[in-house]
Design an enzyme around this catalytic site. Structure first.
Site, PDB file in Angstrom:
ATOM      1  N   SER A 143      40.777  59.147   6.740  1.00  0.00           N
ATOM      2  CA  SER A 143      39.835  59.560   6.310  1.00  0.00           C
ATOM      3  C   SER A 143      39.312  60.876   6.749  1.00  0.00           C
ATOM      4  O   SER A 143      39.857  61.439   7.796  1.00  0.00           O
ATOM      5  CB  SER A 143      38.679  58.448   6.833  1.00  0.00           C
ATOM      6  OG  SER A 143      37.184  59.089   6.457  1.00  0.00           O
ATOM      7  N   TYR A 156      34.796  53.759  13.487  1.00  0.00           N
ATOM      8  CA  TYR A 156      35.425  54.062  12.304  1.00  0.00           C
ATOM      9  C   TYR A 156      36.245  55.439  12.383  1.00  0.00           C
ATOM     10  O   TYR A 156      37.542  55.564  12.184  1.00  0.00           O
ATOM     11  CB  TYR A 156      34.564  54.115  11.299  1.00  0.00           C
ATOM     12  CG  TYR A 156      35.312  54.466   9.972  1.00  0.00           C
ATOM     13  CD1 TYR A 156      35.819  53.281   9.174  1.00  0.00           C
ATOM     14  CD2 TYR A 156      35.298  55.726   9.192  1.00  0.00           C
ATOM     15  CE1 TYR A 156      36.393  53.825   8.073  1.00  0.00           C
ATOM     16  CE2 TYR A 156      35.765  56.012   8.123  1.00  0.00           C
ATOM     17  CZ  TYR A 156      36.522  54.926   7.420  1.00  0.00           C
ATOM     18  OH  TYR A 156      36.761  55.202   6.241  1.00  0.00           O
TER      19      TYR A 156
END
Ligand SMILES: NC(=O)c1ccc[n+]([C@@H]2O[C@H](COP(=O)([O-])OP(=O)(O)OC[C@H]3O[C@@H](n4cnc5c(N)ncnc54)[C@H](OP(=O)(O)O)[C@@H]3O)[C@@H](O)[C@H]2O)c1
Length: 265
Positions: A143, A156
């Site tokens: 990401s 995350y």
């Protein structure tokens, strides 16, 4: 669309980006093994894929990426049924808000187990076959959140940075082996994962477009696939900005916000 004879093992196929990737691969002629926990969703997807392309080879493989033995078994089954795996697409992932004042290391463990170790188990299972054949592509969905530690997303961002760094090492280790390694670093994609977000998501894009960009990037042999560039390029440049300055700007932008959210405000 070009015809792809690829045999693809795809984790996180039951929703969002994974669902769109499965459709994109099959539309281009690939065979796909669909791996995720929700078997019913995978079966519905398989039926739709086969209805659209009756000659498509689609395997439904219910399982949890945290279960190393199950991942190994599923990869082996795909290798046997397809005669090998050309593309290992490690897409399964989860995310959740993280508030330091309610520090919960169980959440950190859960996110790292799925986003990082789950991908590692997939690589462990598929790499020997790829090395033996002298070809294959390992694609990890990281990401743009891996670029820096963003607020309220520590687990995350850490999990995606761990995956990106792991793949970076692997890419060099495997140079000359015939096995390529690709890191995917998307910005915001409209999926059930982001439907929960209540903060602004600039340049949010449909999952279908993201899936097209990823498959195009694999076809073109990219080492990293990141999009949309108007978001990912400036964010990547943040790496070159002194950390103290970025910390100050982020803190000012979010001043008190995450704390207020923590308290339900
Ligand atoms: N959406 C975005 O803006 C965005 C941006 C950058 C990166 N990403 C990454 O893209 C990937 C796909 O995310 P998404 O947005 O499509 O989210 P999503 O719609 O929530 O899909 C997540 C997928 O991962 C699977 N999954 C979750 N935990 C699993 C487990 N323990 N074992 C096996 N499969 C598991 C889910 O299937 P089951 O629940 O059926 O197991 C589902 O198919 C993730 O890695 C995410 O971090 C997303």
């Amino acid at each position: 669309m070009e015809g792809l004879s690829w045999r693809v093992w795809l984790s996180g196929a039951s929703s969002g980006l994974g669902d769109a990737l499965a459709r994109e691969f099959v539309a281009r002629g690939a065979s796909v093994a669909l791996f995720a926990r929700r078997e019913e969703r995978l079966k519905v997807l398989r039926d739709e894929l086969v209805a659209a392309r009756p000659e498509a080879r689609v395997l439904v493989q219910p399982g949890d990426v945290r279960d190393r033995a199950r991942v190994r078994e599923a990869v082996r089954e795909a290798e046997e049924r397809f005669g090998g795996i050309d593309v290992l697409l490690l897409n399964a992932g989860i995310g959740d808000s993280f508030f330091p004042r309610k520090f919960d290391s169980e959440l950190v463990e859960r996110i790292l187990a799925v986003n990082f170790l789950g991908a590692v188990y997939g690589i462990e299972a598929a790499l020997p076959g790829m090395l033996a054949r002298g070809s294959g592509v390992i694609v990890g969905v990281s990401s743009i959140g891996a670029v820096r530690g963003f607020p309220t997303a520590a687990p995350y961002c850490a999990s995606k940075a761990a995956l990106a760094t792991f793949l970076e090492s692997l890419r060099v280790d495997l140079a000359g082996s015939g096995v390529r390694v690709i890191t995917v670093s998307p910005g915001f994609i409209k999926t059930p994962l982001t439907d929960r977000n209540r903060f602004p998501m600039p340049f949010l894009q449909p999952a279908e477009r993201a899936a097209r960009r990823i498959v195009d990037g694999i076809v073109r042999g990219r080492r990293e696939i990141h999009f949309p560039r108007r978001l990912t390029v400036p964010l990547k440049l943040l790496r070159c900005v002194p950390g103290a300055l970025v910390d100050r700007v982020l803190a000012r932008l979010l001043r008190g916000k995450s704390y207020r959210k923590e308290r339900g405000g």
